[in-house]
Write a protein that holds these residues in place. Structure first.
Motif, PDB file in Angstrom:
ATOM      1  N   GLY A  60       0.713  -1.235   0.015  1.00 49.56           N
ATOM      2  CA  GLY A  60       0.092   0.244   0.153  1.00 49.56           C
ATOM      3  C   GLY A  60       0.834   1.349   0.026  1.00 49.56           C
TER       4      GLY A  60
ATOM      5  N   ALA B  27       0.172   3.732  -3.057  1.00 51.29           N
ATOM      6  CA  ALA B  27      -1.216   4.455  -2.958  1.00 51.29           C
ATOM      7  C   ALA B  27      -1.103   5.703  -1.923  1.00 51.29           C
ATOM      8  CB  ALA B  27      -2.200   3.481  -2.536  1.00 51.29           C
TER       9      ALA B  27
ATOM     10  N   THR C  98      -0.664  -1.067  -3.907  1.00 52.38           N
ATOM     11  CA  THR C  98      -1.834  -0.120  -3.949  1.00 52.38           C
ATOM     12  C   THR C  98      -2.775  -0.928  -3.092  1.00 52.38           C
ATOM     13  OG1 THR C  98      -2.784  -1.114  -5.980  1.00 52.38           O
ATOM     14  CG2 THR C  98      -1.305   0.684  -6.073  1.00 52.38           C
ATOM     15  N   VAL C  99      -2.487  -1.722  -2.186  1.00 52.03           N
ATOM     16  CA  VAL C  99      -3.675  -2.248  -1.410  1.00 52.03           C
ATOM     17  C   VAL C  99      -2.967  -2.302   0.039  1.00 52.03           C
ATOM     18  CG1 VAL C  99      -5.020  -3.428  -3.154  1.00 52.03           C
ATOM     19  CG2 VAL C  99      -3.001  -4.592  -1.957  1.00 52.03           C
TER      20      VAL C  99
ATOM     21  N   ALA D 112      -9.146   1.135  -1.979  1.00 59.12           N
ATOM     22  CA  ALA D 112      -8.476   0.787  -3.211  1.00 59.12           C
ATOM     23  C   ALA D 112      -9.421   0.298  -4.251  1.00 59.12           C
ATOM     24  CB  ALA D 112      -7.458  -0.561  -2.616  1.00 59.12           C
TER      25      ALA D 112
ATOM     26  N   TYR E 299      -9.585  -1.486  -7.192  1.00 52.54           N
ATOM     27  CA  TYR E 299      -8.406  -2.846  -7.718  1.00 52.54           C
ATOM     28  C   TYR E 299      -9.236  -3.529  -8.871  1.00 52.54           C
ATOM     29  CZ  TYR E 299      -4.223  -5.566  -7.597  1.00 52.54           C
ATOM     30  OH  TYR E 299      -3.128  -6.183  -7.782  1.00 52.54           O
TER      31      TYR E 299
END
Length: 417
Positions: free
Chosen positions: A169, A172, A201-202, A242, A244
């Motif tokens: 993450g 992000a 990004t998570v 997120a 995704y």
């Protein structure tokens, strides 16, 4: 079906599996609405350059820029998105420089911008940004240990996320308050976003996990600075949303191969897209299933093909020769099948590179064992020494696709006639 027709069918299924994950075909359908401001494209992975080119073609009129990093030899020409190359599977200084450039671009995003993140297999090694006080040399040492450890990919990624500013993450969080949308091609069992390229990004679902067992498994050569970070209580990061989107997965690839089989009058049986474990052990198991199908029509009646994906491991013991997990899987099958007259098989990495060699994988047939005898090759010795590549190279059984510019993990097809 003749020998040549069986081998051709196996290769057609492999081609279909790879095509099902081609960014040029699948990416545009998953794009969000264009932003009011800029679109900053960032990304990492073996498919990152091909994905970037697909974005440029889909959005010719959008204010588009950014930077992605891919493996050496996997770049494609782009006009607006910068493509960098770096080392995989062990990170290098080019990867670290690319990671810093990507991280800085994320930090520069504004509230009206869209940060479009393109993620695919290999992104973890290609985008190294070590947490302080680690140096790149520490990350390289850890990656080598991980690759030889026999640990499952999800265990490896726990370590990689803990040692990185950008994974788990981190990318992000750097892009806030811009909107972040991730388009991902999965190469991991179960398609877990936190595992694909270690989830830049998570949120990290294992940020509070006890990693002492993994530290013990990696052994005494683990650098002390790394050991200290993995064993200390991690800092809790603030939550974030997120967006995704998975645009290609191993199951989609298997389903595409199944359609090819059906078109040729062969019944497909998908055993799963997340088969793991030692490559040689899975080879023995798959040989047993195939023989059962040929002899007893269980679990399926011939003509049939057993399809599977996932990522096996090769734990090095004793002499270490040349080869990847797919060629080791096939060599184990070859030994177990003992020249069974009705069984053919193919196994390959869909990125075009099996391990660190120049082949995607290989294929075997009922004639392969006899060919070994003619060439004075002992398959059992090669299997003990993890030396599958030279055997298949000598026989002319290797499959060389070159970089496919995508990656949905390994593809295995066992054809029973």
């Amino acid at each position: 079906m003749t020998h040549d027709e069986a081998q051709a069918l196996l290769r057609q299924m492999l081609v279909a599996a790879i095509a099902a994950a081609d960014p040029a075909v699948v990416l545009a359908h998953h794009l969000p609405e264009p932003p009011k401001g800029r679109c900053i494209v960032l990304g990492a992975g073996k498919a990152a350059a091909a994905m970037a080119l697909a974005v440029e073609k889909a959005w010719p009129d959008v204010d588009l820029g950014g930077v992605v990093v891919t493996r050496y030899g996997h770049a494609v020409p782009t006009r607006r998105i910068k493509v960098l190359e770096a080392s995989h599977p062990v990170p290098d200084t080019a990867g670290e420089a690319a990671a810093r450039e990507i991280y800085a671009a994320a930090q520069a995003a504004g509230p009206d911008d869209l940060v479009l993140v393109l993620i695919s297999g290999g992104g973890s090694a290609l985008m190294p940004l070590p947490v302080s006080p680690l140096r790149l040399a520490d990350k390289q040492a850890v990656n080598r240990l991980l690759l030889r450890s026999g640990l499952a990919i999800d265990e490896m990624n726990k370590v990689r996320r803990r040692l990185s500013c950008i994974k788990g993450g981190g990318l992000a969080r750097a892009a806030a308050p811009a909107r972040v949308v991730t388009l991902a091609i999965s190469d991991v069992p179960g398609d877990d976003p936190a595992a694909i390229a270690s989830g830049p990004t998570v949120p990290d679902p294992t940020e509070s996990a006890d990693l002492s067992g993994i530290v013990a498994a990696l052994g005494p050569t683990l650098p002390d600075t790394v050991r200290d970070i993995l064993l200390r209580d991690p800092q809790q990061e603030p939550p974030f949303d997120a967006d995704y989107r998975l645009i290609a997965t191993p199951m989609m690839a298997l389903q595409a191969a199944a359609k090819v089989a059906e078109a040729h009058g062969v019944t497909p049986l998908i055993l799963g897209d997340a088969l793991e474990g030692e490559a040689r052990e899975l080879g023995t198991i798959m040989a047993g299933i195939a023989v059962s199908a040929a002899t007893h029509s269980v679990p399926i009646k011939a003509p049939a093909v057993l399809l599977s994906g996932g990522e096996t491991t090769v734990t090095i013991s004793g002499t270490a020769g040349r080869g990847g997990r797919n060629t080791e899987f096939l060599l184990s099958m070859l030994v177990s099948l003992e020249g069974h007259p009705a069984i053919h098989a193919i196994a390959a990495d869909t990125d075009g590179i099996d391990g660190t060699e120049d082949a995607a994988g290989a294929a075997i047939s009922p004639q392969t064992l006899a060919a070994c005898a003619t060439a004075n090759i002992d398959p059992a010795t090669h299997l003990r020494n993890h030396d599958s590549y030279p055997l298949f190279d000598t026989l002319g059984h290797l499959i060389r696709t070159g970089p496919t510019l995508t990656n949905v993990n390994d593809f295995r097809a066992v054809l029973i006639l």
